[in-house]
Enzyme design. Structure first.
Site, mmCIF file in Angstrom:
data_model
loop_
_atom_site.group_PDB
_atom_site.id
_atom_site.type_symbol
_atom_site.label_atom_id
_atom_site.label_comp_id
_atom_site.label_asym_id
_atom_site.label_seq_id
_atom_site.Cartn_x
_atom_site.Cartn_y
_atom_site.Cartn_z
ATOM 1 N N ASP A 8 -6.492 13.801 9.069
ATOM 2 C CA ASP A 8 -6.363 13.494 7.647
ATOM 3 C C ASP A 8 -4.904 13.090 7.448
ATOM 4 O OD1 ASP A 8 -5.975 13.505 4.920
ATOM 5 O OD2 ASP A 8 -6.462 15.635 4.643
ATOM 6 N N LYS A 70 2.402 6.291 2.687
ATOM 7 C CA LYS A 70 1.017 5.872 2.458
ATOM 8 C C LYS A 70 0.851 5.121 1.138
ATOM 9 C CE LYS A 70 -3.560 8.067 2.323
ATOM 10 N NZ LYS A 70 -4.222 9.380 2.496
ATOM 11 N N GLU A 171 -11.962 9.627 2.961
ATOM 12 C CA GLU A 171 -11.665 11.047 2.779
ATOM 13 C C GLU A 171 -12.802 11.815 2.086
ATOM 14 O OE1 GLU A 171 -7.786 10.728 0.990
ATOM 15 O OE2 GLU A 171 -6.969 9.931 2.860
ATOM 16 N N ASP A 193 -11.144 14.168 -5.495
ATOM 17 C CA ASP A 193 -10.017 14.425 -4.587
ATOM 18 C C ASP A 193 -8.728 13.905 -5.210
ATOM 19 O OD1 ASP A 193 -8.121 14.520 -2.580
ATOM 20 O OD2 ASP A 193 -9.305 13.424 -1.095
HETATM 21 P P1 ADP Z 1 -2.350 14.354 0.243
HETATM 22 O O1 ADP Z 1 -3.762 14.497 0.689
HETATM 23 O O2 ADP Z 1 -2.125 13.168 -0.612
HETATM 24 O O3 ADP Z 1 -1.351 14.476 1.327
HETATM 25 P P2 ADP Z 1 -2.484 17.052 -0.763
HETATM 26 O O4 ADP Z 1 -3.925 17.184 -0.972
HETATM 27 O O5 ADP Z 1 -1.840 17.820 0.327
HETATM 28 O O6 ADP Z 1 -2.044 15.541 -0.725
HETATM 29 O O7 ADP Z 1 -1.799 17.419 -2.139
HETATM 30 C C1 ADP Z 1 -0.431 17.350 -2.290
HETATM 31 C C2 ADP Z 1 -0.119 17.396 -3.757
HETATM 32 O O8 ADP Z 1 -0.674 18.575 -4.320
HETATM 33 C C3 ADP Z 1 1.375 17.432 -4.000
HETATM 34 O O9 ADP Z 1 1.690 16.560 -5.075
HETATM 35 C C4 ADP Z 1 1.604 18.884 -4.396
HETATM 36 O O10 ADP Z 1 2.696 19.024 -5.261
HETATM 37 C C5 ADP Z 1 0.316 19.233 -5.085
HETATM 38 N N1 ADP Z 1 0.045 20.679 -5.100
HETATM 39 C C6 ADP Z 1 -0.042 21.512 -4.045
HETATM 40 N N2 ADP Z 1 -0.266 22.770 -4.437
HETATM 41 C C7 ADP Z 1 -0.338 22.732 -5.792
HETATM 42 C C8 ADP Z 1 -0.536 23.721 -6.815
HETATM 43 N N3 ADP Z 1 -0.709 25.005 -6.521
HETATM 44 N N4 ADP Z 1 -0.559 23.281 -8.097
HETATM 45 C C9 ADP Z 1 -0.368 21.992 -8.416
HETATM 46 N N5 ADP Z 1 -0.168 21.041 -7.503
HETATM 47 C C10 ADP Z 1 -0.147 21.388 -6.208
HETATM 48 MG MG MG Z 2 -5.663 14.297 0.966
#
Ligand code: ADP
Ligand code: MG
Length: 523
Positions: A8, A70, A171, A193
């Site tokens: 991922d 990305k 995804e 998502d």
């Molecule tokens: P990606 O798949 O795009 O890499 P993720 O699914 O890992 O992203 O999500 C990352 C995002 O989620 C970031 O913007 C982060 O700040 C936010 N995030 C992570 N934990 C929390 C939380 N507890 N509350 C709000 N936002 C969160």
């Molecule tokens: Mg993701």
């Protein structure tokens, strides 16, 4: 053949999984974490850093630390998204050949695929360390709403990282595969998502190992990063009102604000108030200035309300495209870090009239699903079948710049279709095929994937030659197009790719040229 892994490749975090003894498992990195920040940096003496090591030094090395590549991959330099990113991130985004964005890190120039490749390589290493053997193949996930150029650039990144990319999968579909493991009942699920940089919405129908995507919608430039940005803007205002200092041009201060904003945002998912303390953030006539303030959950909510509402528009379109009503969805699965925000959970719950399903780990399901698909492809097993769709309509530009759709959005892939076209002038010896993806009636308002010329058409009155144009979208969502003059059998084909992206001037030239080489539908 070595092992196959599922990756991922997230905007913010990446995750790798493998199927071990029939069970998909997430592989922790050397630090014991199951996700790795998608961050690349070059530190002093040309040391390449990826993941936590890169993220940790970001504040002191802001301009040579690349976040969120990305968001740029497979886009044109002059796109709104790339231009917006230029103001958002301290690293330098430059225009490269074919109008592709390039990123400068410590005086070296990288393509976005190369930056993503460093992350993929890191995930490959994480897997190899765990498995104790080499890994040479992978299934990599992308947002369902990625277009052809974004998919191809991601595939290139995999190749640069030394991986045989067996397939690019979406995804939400990957999440559904992992969610559906071991569930027998037939059900319709919605996957919402909201990650760091992208938003994807899909409606799927599941039954014993078969996952069929009914519809998908989303926005590849909307995610947690935008929430952070709203908080940063708010903090910039607070600081400027307090001190008269504008911090926008100060990369170190901006990076510290961004970090603090993200932390506060995550805190506010659990608590009502978050404190922000950033000593020595700027300096004015009277010496150093500090930022100390509080932000309440309801304040954050009003800062981002329109973003959350925006996601619901995609949700609505997706449900409609699936031919369903919101109350016909059996389960709603919410993934992506940003969906941990209570306001987001609530908005989704309100729309569907049910609480989101809590049984999956939102950070891990996508990689698990990719590993399941990878293992099914290698083993050739029939017990997992993923039927995905193309997110965007595919077509070509015809008379008057009209966008003629050949494959509608939400058509199941792989798919191929062909259509007959003809000339618009007497004795026209060549036609130009310009391929687009999108939903606008005006071809140029959509994403141009590429173009090619079919020449050597024998002299004939307009409307007579038969030119067959074939479109193919493979299981990874990657497009190829061919054209054949039925009279001579002459054929031209391309795998449309981002390398054929064109600059504004080139597009102008084409418009001009196109009045000469125009083509029209033939019966
Ligand atoms: P990606 O798949 O795009 O890499 P993720 O699914 O890992 O992203 O999500 C990352 C995002 O989620 C970031 O913007 C982060 O700040 C936010 N995030 C992570 N934990 C929390 C939380 N507890 N509350 C709000 N936002 C969160
Ligand atoms: Mg993701």
């Amino acid at each position: 053949m070595g092992r196959v892994i599922g990756i991922d490749l997230g905007t913010t975090n990446s995750c790798v999984a493998v199927v071990d003894d029939g069970q998909p498992v997430v592989i922790p990195n050397a630090g014991g974490y199951k996700t790795t920040p998608s961050v690349f940096a070059i530190a002093s003496e040309c040391e390449y850093l990826v993941g936590y090591r890169a993220k940790r030094q970001a504040i002191t090395n802001a301009k040579d630390t690349v976040f969120a590549a990305k968001r740029l991959i497979g886009r044109r330099f002059d796109s709104v998204e790339v231009q917006r990113s230029r103001g958002l991130y301290p690293y330098a985004i430059l225009e490269g050949p074919n109008a592709d964005p390039r990123i400068r890190v410590a005086d070296r120039i990288f393509t976005c695929s190369e930056i993503s490749a460093t992350i993929l390589q890191e995930m490959k290493k994480v897997a190899e360390a765990y498995l104790g053997e080499s890994v040479d193949a992978a299934v990599i996930t992308v947002p369902a709403y990625f277009n052809d150029a974004q998919r191809q650039s991601t595939q290139d990144a995999g190749r640069i990282a030394g991986l045989d990319v067996l397939r690019i999968i979406n995804e939400p579909a990957a999440a559904a595969l992992a969610y559906g493991m071991g569930r027998e009942e037939e059900e319709k699920i919605a996957i919402y998502d909201l990650g760091g940089g992208t938003f994807d919405m899909s409606i799927l129908e599941m039954s014993a190992g078969v996952v069929e995507v009914l519809a998908t919608a989303g926005n590849t430039f909307l995610g947690g990063e935008d929430f952070d940005r709203r908080i940063v803007d708010h903090l910039l205002d607070v600081f400027e009102k307090d001190t008269g200092i504008d911090l926008k041009g100060d990369p170190v201060a901006m990076q510290r604000l961004k970090d603090a904003a993200e932390k506060a945002k995550c805190t506010l998912s659990l608590r009502e108030v978050a404190e922000i303390n950033l000593p020595f953030l700027g300096s004015g006539a009277e010496g150093p200035c500090h930022l100390a303030c509080e932000i309440r959950r309801d304040e954050l909510e009003s800062l981002v309300e329109d973003i959350v509402d925006g996601t619901l528009e995609s949700v609505q379109r997706c449900v409609k495209d699936a031919g369903l009503n919101a109350d016909e969805i059996d389960h709603v699965v919410v993934v992506g870090g940003q969906s941990r925000m209570p306001m987001v959970q609530q908005a989704v719950a309100n729309y569907f009239g049910q609480r989101p399903h809590k049984g999956v780990n939102p950070d891990e399901v996508v990689a698990l699903g990719a590993a399941i698909q990878g293992s099914a492809l290698v083993e050739g097993t029939q017990d997992v079948l993923l039927l995905d769709v193309t997110p965007l309509s595919l077509g070509i530009s015809t008379y008057g710049g009209h966008f003629s759709r050949l494959i509608e959005r939400n058509t199941t892939v792989p798919v191929n279709k062909s259509h007959l076209f003809t000339t618009t002038r007497d004795d026209q010896a060549a036609v130009k095929i310009r391929v687009f993806q999108g939903e606008n009636e005006q071809a140029l308002e959509n994403d141009m994937l590429g173009e090619f010329v079919l020449s050597g058409i024998p002299p004939a009155p307009k409307g007579e030659p038969e030119i067959e144009v074939g479109f193919d979208i493979d299981s990874s969502g990657i497009v190829s197009v061919s054209a054949r003059d039925l009279a001579t059998g002459r054929q031209q084909s391309i795998t449309v790719n981002s390398k054929s992206s064109l600059s504004c001037e080139e597009v102008d030239l084409i418009i001009e040229e196109n009045t000469r080489l125009e083509l029209a539908f033939r019966g």
